[in-house]
Design an enzyme around this catalytic site. Structure first.
Site, PDB file in Angstrom:
ATOM      1  N   LYS A 289       0.768  -1.376  -0.120  1.00  0.00           N
ATOM      2  CA  LYS A 289       0.024   0.004  -0.128  1.00  0.00           C
ATOM      3  C   LYS A 289       0.886   1.208   0.037  1.00  0.00           C
ATOM      4  CE  LYS A 289      -4.737   0.209   1.206  1.00  0.00           C
ATOM      5  NZ  LYS A 289      -5.283   0.058   0.118  1.00  0.00           N
TER       6      LYS A 289
HETATM    7  C1  LIG Z   1      -4.717  -2.727  -4.774  1.00  0.00           C
HETATM    8  C2  LIG Z   1      -5.458  -3.383  -3.693  1.00  0.00           C
HETATM    9  N1  LIG Z   1      -5.837  -4.633  -3.605  1.00  0.00           N
HETATM   10  C3  LIG Z   1      -6.903  -4.966  -2.625  1.00  0.00           C
HETATM   11  C4  LIG Z   1      -7.244  -4.193  -1.830  1.00  0.00           C
HETATM   12  C5  LIG Z   1      -8.351  -4.766  -0.696  1.00  0.00           C
HETATM   13  O1  LIG Z   1      -7.648  -4.846   0.536  1.00  0.00           O
HETATM   14  P1  LIG Z   1      -8.468  -4.668   1.806  1.00  0.00           P
HETATM   15  O2  LIG Z   1      -9.555  -5.711   1.823  1.00  0.00           O
HETATM   16  O3  LIG Z   1      -7.534  -4.869   2.883  1.00  0.00           O
HETATM   17  O4  LIG Z   1      -9.177  -3.196   2.022  1.00  0.00           O
HETATM   18  C6  LIG Z   1      -7.072  -2.724  -2.043  1.00  0.00           C
HETATM   19  C7  LIG Z   1      -7.630  -1.903  -0.946  1.00  0.00           C
HETATM   20  O5  LIG Z   1      -7.124  -1.731   0.098  1.00  0.00           O
HETATM   21  C8  LIG Z   1      -5.975  -2.511  -2.803  1.00  0.00           C
HETATM   22  O6  LIG Z   1      -5.725  -1.218  -3.027  1.00  0.00           O
END
Ligand SMILES: Cc1ncc(COP(=O)(O)O)c(C=O)c1O
Length: 328
Positions: free
Chosen positions: A160
């Site tokens: 992230k």
């Molecule tokens: C690239 C990406 N993949 C997957 C997710 C889903 O992750 P989460 O379920 O922890 O929000 C996110 C969102 O945060 C994301 O930015």
């Protein structure tokens, strides 16, 4: 959806609660030029019947954030529990009685030119009223992106990391300009990775399949929650394995998961129907389970939730009984 910040919104910045309009960073801030920040996304869902706002797995989100900050060597001294407390207080100070999205951001804050980062770190937490991110009631049309997912050896997708979201922005922009609702990334091996801001699941031959965390995906907390709900509540076999692009065209059901999107059905991919282009029964079931779990309707999953207002009442009660016992 976009959520614009009201300048009077209370945010947490520089170790204090203050109006958004007063929380400013300098034009030379390292993260602004080089993308050297790490963010999180946490949702809190409003339950009208109980008049309560439930934050979804905030401690796990903050644990992931602190780990990811470690990838960029950004120090966040507070514990995940302390950060959760700051966040619950932030929502109380804003008196939110609606669904909320929380955006913590830690970043390299030295104000100078030069890519090599110093050890000067800062963080902020913003919480905003936030509705549906994608309008997926009728199912989405997703398109495989011409942009490949960034590789772990370039910029870790699990991190992230702010700069890495240029990859998501390019794919998302392309998808929308091509008439799709959302992009699906392939990784450098040509396997399905994830959406621009969400993980992906397919139902194939009775099994729920999602790419493993080593396929250049974010280790999603919603992904984890959905795997647990599918196994425990629906008795489904959940398999983590690489997914070929063409499996998207022959699978029975397909959906995205993520904090912002929730559980979002995909009914068409690259102009091909997913089965009969209707939202499938498993997707509907998981969507409902996730909705109920995040609103505090399922007792098994109450440990996922941090109530925003009840926690203050409990603290106040503890304080009152403490004051009472001292006075007595
Ligand atoms: C690239 C990406 N993949 C997957 C997710 C889903 O992750 P989460 O379920 O922890 O929000 C996110 C969102 O945060 C994301 O930015």
């Amino acid at each position: 959806m976009r959520a614009d910040g009201d300048p009077n919104l209370i945010v947490y910045f520089g170790g204090q609660y203050m109006p958004l309009g007063e929380a400013r960073v300098g034009i030379l801030t390292h993260a602004l030029h080089y993308g050297t920040g790490v963010f999180e996304g946490i949702r809190a869902h409003w339950d009208e019947a109980r008049q309560e706002l439930f934050a979804m797995r905030p401690v796990e989100h903050y644990e992931r954030w602190k780990q990811n900050c470690g990838i960029l060597r950004i120090a966040v001294p507070q514990s995940a529990e302390e950060l959760t407390e700051i966040t619950l207080e932030l929502m109380r100070r804003n008196s939110f009685h609606t669904n909320v999205y929380v955006r913590p951001l830690a970043y390299k804050c030295a104000e100078r030119v030069g890519v090599s980062p110093d050890d000067e770190d800062a963080f902020a937490i913003v919480a905003l009223p936030f509705g549906d991110y994608l309008h997926a009631e009728k199912g989405l049309h997703a398109g495989v992106s011409s942009w490949r997912r960034i590789d772990d050896n370039a910029i870790p997708a699990r991190g992230k990391i702010c700069g890495a979201y240029v990859n998501s922005a390019l794919a998302s922009d392309e998808a929308r300009r091509c008439g799709f609702d959302e992009a699906i990334f392939l990784n450098e091996s040509g396997h399905v990775a994830e959406g621009a801001t969400c993980n992906i699941f397919m139902l194939r031959k009775g099994k729920l399949v999602t790419p493993p965390v080593t396929e250049n995906v974010l280790e999603g907390i919603t992904r984890d929650a959905v795997m647990e709900l599918a196994q425990r509540e629906l008795g489904l076999l959940v398999v983590e394995r690489p997914i070929d692009r063409s499996e998207l065209y022959v699978c029975d059901e397909l959906f995205f998961t993520g904090t912002a999107v929730g559980v979002a059905p995909i009914v068409r991919v690259d102009h091909r129907p997913v089965k009969d282009a209707e939202i499938g029964a498993v997707t509907r079931g998981i969507h409902q389970l996730y909705f109920d779990a995040t609103r505090g309707h399922l007792s098994t999953y109450l440990n996922w939730l941090a109530p925003v207002y009840q926690s203050r009442t409990t603290q106040q009660q503890d304080l009152n009984s403490l004051v009472g016992s001292i006075a007595g």
